[in-house]
Design a protein around this motif. Structure first.
Motif, PDB file in Angstrom:
ATOM      1  N   GLU A 173       0.853  -1.183   0.000  1.00  0.00           N
ATOM      2  CA  GLU A 173       0.000   0.000   0.000  1.00  0.00           C
ATOM      3  C   GLU A 173       0.887   1.230   0.000  1.00  0.00           C
ATOM      4  O   GLU A 173       1.989   1.199   0.530  1.00  0.00           O
ATOM      5  CB  GLU A 173      -0.899   0.025   1.236  1.00  0.00           C
ATOM      6  CG  GLU A 173      -1.861  -1.135   1.312  1.00  0.00           C
ATOM      7  CD  GLU A 173      -2.805  -1.047   2.502  1.00  0.00           C
ATOM      8  OE1 GLU A 173      -3.035   0.074   3.003  1.00  0.00           O
ATOM      9  OE2 GLU A 173      -3.306  -2.098   2.922  1.00  0.00           O
ATOM     10  N   TRP A 174       0.407   2.306  -0.597  1.00  0.00           N
ATOM     11  CA  TRP A 174       1.136   3.571  -0.591  1.00  0.00           C
ATOM     12  C   TRP A 174       0.176   4.704  -0.878  1.00  0.00           C
ATOM     13  O   TRP A 174      -0.938   4.500  -1.322  1.00  0.00           O
ATOM     14  CB  TRP A 174       2.280   3.568  -1.617  1.00  0.00           C
ATOM     15  CG  TRP A 174       1.836   3.714  -3.035  1.00  0.00           C
ATOM     16  CD1 TRP A 174       1.799   4.873  -3.760  1.00  0.00           C
ATOM     17  CD2 TRP A 174       1.333   2.709  -3.910  1.00  0.00           C
ATOM     18  NE1 TRP A 174       1.319   4.630  -5.028  1.00  0.00           N
ATOM     19  CE2 TRP A 174       1.021   3.307  -5.137  1.00  0.00           C
ATOM     20  CE3 TRP A 174       1.102   1.348  -3.764  1.00  0.00           C
ATOM     21  CZ2 TRP A 174       0.507   2.595  -6.210  1.00  0.00           C
ATOM     22  CZ3 TRP A 174       0.597   0.647  -4.837  1.00  0.00           C
ATOM     23  CH2 TRP A 174       0.309   1.272  -6.032  1.00  0.00           C
ATOM     24  N   THR A 175       0.627   5.911  -0.591  1.00  0.00           N
ATOM     25  CA  THR A 175      -0.133   7.114  -0.906  1.00  0.00           C
ATOM     26  C   THR A 175       0.616   7.854  -1.997  1.00  0.00           C
ATOM     27  O   THR A 175       1.816   8.107  -1.883  1.00  0.00           O
ATOM     28  CB  THR A 175      -0.297   8.006   0.336  1.00  0.00           C
ATOM     29  OG1 THR A 175      -1.010   7.248   1.329  1.00  0.00           O
ATOM     30  CG2 THR A 175      -1.082   9.262   0.008  1.00  0.00           C
ATOM     31  N   CYS A 176      -0.076   8.186  -3.063  1.00  0.00           N
ATOM     32  CA  CYS A 176       0.527   8.868  -4.204  1.00  0.00           C
ATOM     33  C   CYS A 176       1.022  10.257  -3.784  1.00  0.00           C
ATOM     34  O   CYS A 176       0.261  11.028  -3.199  1.00  0.00           O
ATOM     35  CB  CYS A 176      -0.498   8.997  -5.329  1.00  0.00           C
ATOM     36  SG  CYS A 176       0.111   9.933  -6.754  1.00  0.00           S
ATOM     37  N   PRO A 177       2.273  10.586  -4.110  1.00  0.00           N
ATOM     38  CA  PRO A 177       2.788  11.901  -3.742  1.00  0.00           C
ATOM     39  C   PRO A 177       2.202  13.036  -4.591  1.00  0.00           C
ATOM     40  O   PRO A 177       2.302  14.194  -4.220  1.00  0.00           O
ATOM     41  CB  PRO A 177       4.296  11.769  -3.971  1.00  0.00           C
ATOM     42  CG  PRO A 177       4.431  10.682  -4.965  1.00  0.00           C
ATOM     43  CD  PRO A 177       3.287   9.747  -4.725  1.00  0.00           C
ATOM     44  N   ILE A 178       1.560  12.703  -5.689  1.00  0.00           N
ATOM     45  CA  ILE A 178       0.969  13.715  -6.575  1.00  0.00           C
ATOM     46  C   ILE A 178      -0.470  14.039  -6.159  1.00  0.00           C
ATOM     47  O   ILE A 178      -0.804  15.183  -5.886  1.00  0.00           O
ATOM     48  CB  ILE A 178       0.983  13.243  -8.052  1.00  0.00           C
ATOM     49  CG1 ILE A 178       2.393  12.906  -8.504  1.00  0.00           C
ATOM     50  CG2 ILE A 178       0.333  14.271  -8.962  1.00  0.00           C
ATOM     51  CD1 ILE A 178       3.330  14.080  -8.584  1.00  0.00           C
ATOM     52  N   CYS A 179      -1.332  13.012  -6.129  1.00  0.00           N
ATOM     53  CA  CYS A 179      -2.766  13.258  -5.872  1.00  0.00           C
ATOM     54  C   CYS A 179      -3.206  12.884  -4.460  1.00  0.00           C
ATOM     55  O   CYS A 179      -4.375  13.050  -4.113  1.00  0.00           O
ATOM     56  CB  CYS A 179      -3.609  12.518  -6.900  1.00  0.00           C
ATOM     57  SG  CYS A 179      -3.552  10.712  -6.760  1.00  0.00           S
ATOM     58  N   GLN A 180      -2.278  12.337  -3.658  1.00  0.00           N
ATOM     59  CA  GLN A 180      -2.548  11.949  -2.274  1.00  0.00           C
ATOM     60  C   GLN A 180      -3.593  10.845  -2.140  1.00  0.00           C
ATOM     61  O   GLN A 180      -4.197  10.685  -1.085  1.00  0.00           O
ATOM     62  CB  GLN A 180      -2.959  13.174  -1.428  1.00  0.00           C
ATOM     63  CG  GLN A 180      -1.937  14.289  -1.435  1.00  0.00           C
ATOM     64  CD  GLN A 180      -0.561  13.832  -0.967  1.00  0.00           C
ATOM     65  OE1 GLN A 180      -0.435  13.204   0.064  1.00  0.00           O
ATOM     66  NE2 GLN A 180       0.458  14.149  -1.739  1.00  0.00           N
TER      67      GLN A 180
END
Length: 58
Positions: free
Chosen positions: A21-28
């Motif tokens: 899992e991760w959170t996109c650094p662009i769109c969060q």
């Protein structure tokens, strides 16, 4: 899937296989790797998915 950003490009951390899992650094947007892959495969099969590099060039 959400914004078309690809981890490991544009100086962002490349994901490893253990990163589930991760959170996109662009769109969060929070992503679950298997779900995200399934959505991309489905859209590709339906003809809706576009390569983000091709979108940028257009």
């Amino acid at each position: 899937h959400q914004c078309g950003s690809i981890m490991g490009q544009n100086s962002y951390k490349k994901l490893t296989l253990k990163d589930r899992e991760w959170t996109c650094p662009i769109c969060q947007t929070h992503h679950i790797r298997d779900w995200n892959a399934a959505v991309n495969i489905l859209e590709k099969g339906l003809g809706k998915w576009q390569n983000p590099k091709i979108k940028e060039a257009a």
